[in-house]
Each structure stands twice: as C-alpha cells, then as structure tokens.
Enzyme design. Structure first.
Site, PDB file in Angstrom:
ATOM      1  CE  LYS A  51      -5.604  10.284   1.877  1.00 53.36           C
ATOM      2  NZ  LYS A  51      -5.839  10.624   3.423  1.00 53.36           N
TER       3      LYS A  51
ATOM      4  CG  ASP B  78       1.225   4.503   8.755  1.00 52.42           C
ATOM      5  OD1 ASP B  78       1.319   3.884   9.811  1.00 52.42           O
ATOM      6  OD2 ASP B  78       0.529   4.530   7.972  1.00 52.42           O
TER       7      ASP B  78
HETATM    8  P1  AMP Z   1      -3.952   5.051   5.432  1.00 51.66           P
HETATM    9  O1  AMP Z   1      -4.930   4.301   6.001  1.00 51.66           O
HETATM   10  O2  AMP Z   1      -4.284   6.130   4.769  1.00 51.66           O
HETATM   11  O3  AMP Z   1      -3.023   5.516   6.643  1.00 51.66           O
HETATM   12  O4  AMP Z   1      -2.971   4.106   4.622  1.00 51.66           O
HETATM   13  C1  AMP Z   1      -2.306   2.936   5.258  1.00 51.66           C
HETATM   14  C2  AMP Z   1      -1.362   2.410   4.095  1.00 51.66           C
HETATM   15  O5  AMP Z   1      -2.408   1.728   3.193  1.00 51.66           O
HETATM   16  C3  AMP Z   1      -0.619   3.411   3.120  1.00 51.66           C
HETATM   17  O6  AMP Z   1       0.616   2.621   2.743  1.00 51.66           O
HETATM   18  C4  AMP Z   1      -1.736   3.577   2.021  1.00 51.66           C
HETATM   19  O7  AMP Z   1      -0.997   4.138   0.859  1.00 51.66           O
HETATM   20  C5  AMP Z   1      -2.219   2.368   1.632  1.00 51.66           C
HETATM   21  N1  AMP Z   1      -3.559   2.379   1.042  1.00 51.66           N
HETATM   22  C6  AMP Z   1      -4.608   2.788   1.616  1.00 51.66           C
HETATM   23  N2  AMP Z   1      -5.723   2.855   0.904  1.00 51.66           N
HETATM   24  C7  AMP Z   1      -5.394   2.343  -0.209  1.00 51.66           C
HETATM   25  C8  AMP Z   1      -5.917   2.082  -1.526  1.00 51.66           C
HETATM   26  N3  AMP Z   1      -7.089   2.707  -1.980  1.00 51.66           N
HETATM   27  N4  AMP Z   1      -4.839   1.762  -2.415  1.00 51.66           N
HETATM   28  C9  AMP Z   1      -3.760   1.587  -2.381  1.00 51.66           C
HETATM   29  N5  AMP Z   1      -3.201   2.009  -1.075  1.00 51.66           N
HETATM   30  C10 AMP Z   1      -3.835   2.241  -0.123  1.00 51.66           C
HETATM   31 MG    MG Z   2      -1.565   7.010   6.380  1.00 50.29          MG
END
Ligand code: AMP
Ligand code: MG
Length: 485
Positions: A111, A246
C-alpha cells in the site's frame, strides 16, 4: 539470501476485467522502518531474508519476488452514502497470495506503492505517519482478538509525498484474508456484468465460505461475519471512521485504517474523522451502517439470488433481517462476558444498556470503567465509583448486577480473572498514538512507537508503566483524525 514467498495466486487468474495488471513503482531509497517478526513467523516467511537488502527491495516494491503477479483490483463503493462506480486500488498493488504456516491463504499487498490505472489524480503514495498508524492500530486490533488485516512491514521510501505539507513517504505491506469488498461486487453489478458477479461469488465462496453453497449462502455468511465484527468494535470503543462500502470486507476483517480511533470518554455520538461532518460514521451508528452496507451487497447480488426479481428481493430481505439478531446476540454475549456473566439471559441487555447510560452521563472512560468492573465484581467498588460517581443510581445498578452474578455462582478469583481477560487494560490511546507518530515522523525516533506497540500487543496485561492505560489529561473533545493514508 533470496526471499521465497510460496505464491499460488488465484485472483490474478480470474477474468482480466476484474483487475489491472500493474507493477509497483520503484522508490528512491528504501529503508526498513519496522518488520513484524511475529507475523513473519506465523506466515512462515524468513525473518532474516525479509529484513535483508533484497527483502527490503521487495517490501518497497523495487523488486518483484519470484511468483508475484502484481495487480490493482477493480472496485466501486458508496462513499458517505454516494455511489462511485469506479474506485479501485489507486495506491495499492496485490503482489499475490500464499498459504501461511497455519494453512490459511492470505493476500500480500503493498500500500503506497505508486500509481495504478485507478489512481486518477492521486499520487498512489502513502506517508510515514499514516502507514505507521495503520501498523500500530491493526496490530492492536489483532491483539484484542478482533478480525483485521495485519501489517507485515513498513518501509520508508526516501521520497516526499505532498499532502497539506511535504511528508516523508512509506509503503505498508498488508496481509489480509483477501481484499474482496462489498464494493468489488458493486463494481460489476453497476455494469450489469452478471458473469463477473457469478465469478466473484464462486471465488468468495471457495476462498472464505466453502459451505455457503450459493449467492444467498454467501450473503448470509457475510452478514454473520460483519455483525460479529461490528459487535466486537462496539465492545472496545473502536470507531472505524470511514465505513464506506469499499472499506467493508467480505471476509469480515477490519480493513482500511484511515481516520479510525478509539474512544476514551464514552459517548455514542463520538466522531473523530475530520471529513465525517454529519456524523454518519459515529460510534453508535456503526451497526446500522454495517447493515446498510450489507443491503448494498444484497442489491448487487440480486440477479444471482433468484430469476424473478420480486423473489430475489424477498430472499435478500430475509437474509438481511438476520443481521439485527446476530449483532444483538454477539453484542449481549460480549458485554455479558465483560460483566462476568457467562450465559446471557433475558434482562441482561437492559443491565448492559443501563450501565452504558450511566457511563454516558458521566463521560466515563470506556476502557477503564469496564476494567474496573473486575474489582467491583468482588466487592471493591472504589475505582468504579471514581468513574461513575458514588450515586444512588450506581448503587441501584450494582445491586441488580450483583444479584445477576449470584445466579452464576463462581469463586471470586475466577470471576475476577475471567473479567480481566474480557476487559482490556490498554487500547491505542489517541494521544499516545500521536506522540509515537510525531516522534517517528519528526525525529526519526521509533522508540515510542516500539514501546507503545509492545504494550498494545498484550492488552489484557496491566502495563508496568501506568500512563499507557490512562486517557489524555486534557481530554479529547477536539481530537481529529485525517484520512490520507
Ligand atoms: P481509501 O480512503 O483508502 O478507502 O481510498 C478511497 C479511494 O481513493 C480508493 O480508490 C483509493 O485507491 C483511492 N486513493 C486514496 N489515496 C490515494 C492516493 N494517494 N493516490 C491514488 N489513489 C488514492
Ligand atoms: Mg479504502
């Protein structure tokens, strides 16, 4: 010194519209921050090889281990109630799956490993602070006996990520039973791709619920796991913070530690996340949100539940109706155990609820109040009174509780030790987590992180340094957590 991971990948062999083949992007100067030795042992991975320069190159995403088939998984999701048909792994890459020493198959994911086709505008990276935060809190959850993804390693990248400020970057190696989410099913349901849905259902059944049989059985099994998971959160005061679909695991593990935090003073309306302005994911709302998420899973599965839509909806509703009962059963059994009661019976729910009301009235510390119950059970009320006040209301409640305990006679010492094993002495206190992360990020000093992690690894032991068990002295009413892992 070549690190061998006995990959036998299954997801990467599913139809290729379920993912994008994409390799991690190498980083400038990888440096191992922490390696989870106990987990490495459990997984049957060689500690020394993981920590070797070659192992660190792998954990940083600079070199692919033999047998890895890196992919970013496709998924959709409801974020704060709004459907986004395309999210996907935007900053994570699944290197593959392997079977650990215990015979369980796990995903190994990096990650913060760089951009993928799902990144859109994001940089695909993660910062040291949030990576260490996920490491610390997921390991604390594991030690508390709560199903969770785990942290195998944190590697500093030697690069900077730009958030509000420029921050040192890191990659987390995450171990999960799988990364299937409610949103994975939603992605294909939203596209009317029934073949992919069927593939995913069969896959989830084979991997997680071999006795489930069909889509209905799968839904029922996920309902049970999620109900148990959320009941477990409620028993330790854990607030996930972003219960988007998600971030809701089909395997029933706690996943995606973003703005999560543990509550000190008990208040069911507690919210820590800076982005959760409406309090959608507040502590007391977590059970109904889990049920809401499972309803989204049921909707996605409708075409596979029955050919006739009305019939499919009836099946879905019948299965979803099981959530409340299962949650309540696990919740009551868990809180009863925290109160020294082995066999829950009618009336126990009121007993627990009335205690929680007293706690809310006094803004009592959730963890310490329950911990003090072990002494109160054997007639030593002083600590409990310190939390709840020496009031008639408490006296009345204690009378009911003692009468209830007498229905299950057992030696004092036995009840006391059973209760000490059901009520942790330590949780990841927000101020201690922040101190540990600040030392690591600003001074490169992982001493406080290691010390805190060591205490959190034995949460039912009284810590030798009592400050690890204490809430922050300034209170935490204005404590805020932020999302960007
Ligand atoms: P999360 O907040 O980790 O549940 O992520 C929500 C969505 O945003 C997911 O599709 C992640 O892959 C995307 N995402 C979060 N941070 C990043 C980042 N730094 N670069 C690219 N995609 C991101
Ligand atoms: Mg997530």
């Amino acid at each position: 010194m070549t690190l061998i991971i006995p990959f036998h990948n299954t997801y990467a062999h599913l139809p290729d519209r379920l993912f994008a083949r994409t390799a991690p992007t190498p980083v400038k100067a990888p440096r191992l921050l922490r390696l989870n030795l106990a987990l490495a042992d459990e997984l049957g991975l060689d500690r020394a090889k993981l920590a070797s320069p070659d192992g660190v190159q792998i954990l940083a995403g600079n070199r692919l281990p033999v047998g890895a088939e890196p992919i970013a998984q496709a998924y959709a999701g409801h974020q704060f109630g709004h459907f986004n048909p395309q999210l996907g792994d935007g900053r994570a890459v699944l290197l593959g799956e392997f079977v650990g020493r215990d015979g369980r198959s796990v995903d190994l994911q990096l990650k913060g490993s760089g951009q993928t086709p799902w990144s859109r505008g994001g940089d695909g990276r993660a910062a040291v602070g949030p990576v260490l935060r996920e490491y610390l809190i997921s390991e604390a959850m594991h030690a508390l006996g709560i199903p969770t993804t785990r942290a195998l390693a944190a590697v500093a990248t030697g690069e900077t990520v730009i958030r509000d400020a420029r921050l040192p970057g890191a990659v987390l190696t995450r171990i999960a039973s799988s990364h299937l989410r409610v949103g994975t099913f939603q992605y294909f349901a939203a596209r009317g791709d029934i073949d992919a849905l069927r593939t995913l259902v069969d896959y989830a059944i084979t991997r997680h619920y071999p006795h489930a049989g069909d889509a209905r059985g799968l839904l029922a099994a996920v309902v049970v796991r999620q109900a148990d998971l959320i009941a477990n959160w409620m028993m330790v005061g854990f607030i996930h913070g972003v219960m988007n679909t998600d971030n809701c695991s089909i395997a029933g593990e706690t996943i995606d530690y973003g703005p999560c935090a543990f509550m000190d003073a008990y208040d069911p309306n507690t919210v820590f996340s800076s982005i959760d302005r409406g309090g959608r994911y507040r502590f007391g709302n977590q059970p109904s949100i889990a049920q809401w998420n499972l309803t989204r899973l049921a909707e996605a599965l409708l075409p596979l539940l029955a050919e006739d839509e009305t019939q499919a909806v009836e099946i879905a509703q019948a299965v979803l109706a099981g959530f409340g009962e299962r949650f309540t059963d696990t919740w009551i059994a868990g809180f009863a155990r925290k109160l020294g009661i082995g066999q829950p019976q009618a009336g126990d729910q009121d007993l627990v609820q009335d205690l929680l009301t007293l706690m809310a009235d006094h803004r009592a510390d959730f963890t310490l109040t329950f911990r003090s119950m072990a002494d109160a059970a054997i007639g030593q009320d002083a600590l409990l009174q310190g939390h709840l006040g020496n009031t008639a209301a408490l006296g009345d409640w204690l009378g009911r509780w003692h009468a209830r305990c007498r229905l299950e006679p057992m030696p004092d010492a036995m009840r006391h030790s059973a209760m000490m094993a059901a009520n942790p002495a330590v949780i990841p206190r927000n101020h201690l987590v922040e101190e540990a992360l600040t030392a690591a990020v600003e001074r490169g000093d992982l001493g406080p992180f290691d010390a805190l992690l060591a205490v959190l690894s034995r949460p039912y032991d009284e810590p030798t340094q009592p400050q690890y068990a204490q809430p922050s002295r300034d209170g935490q009413d204005d404590y805020r957590t932020f999302c960007g892992t």
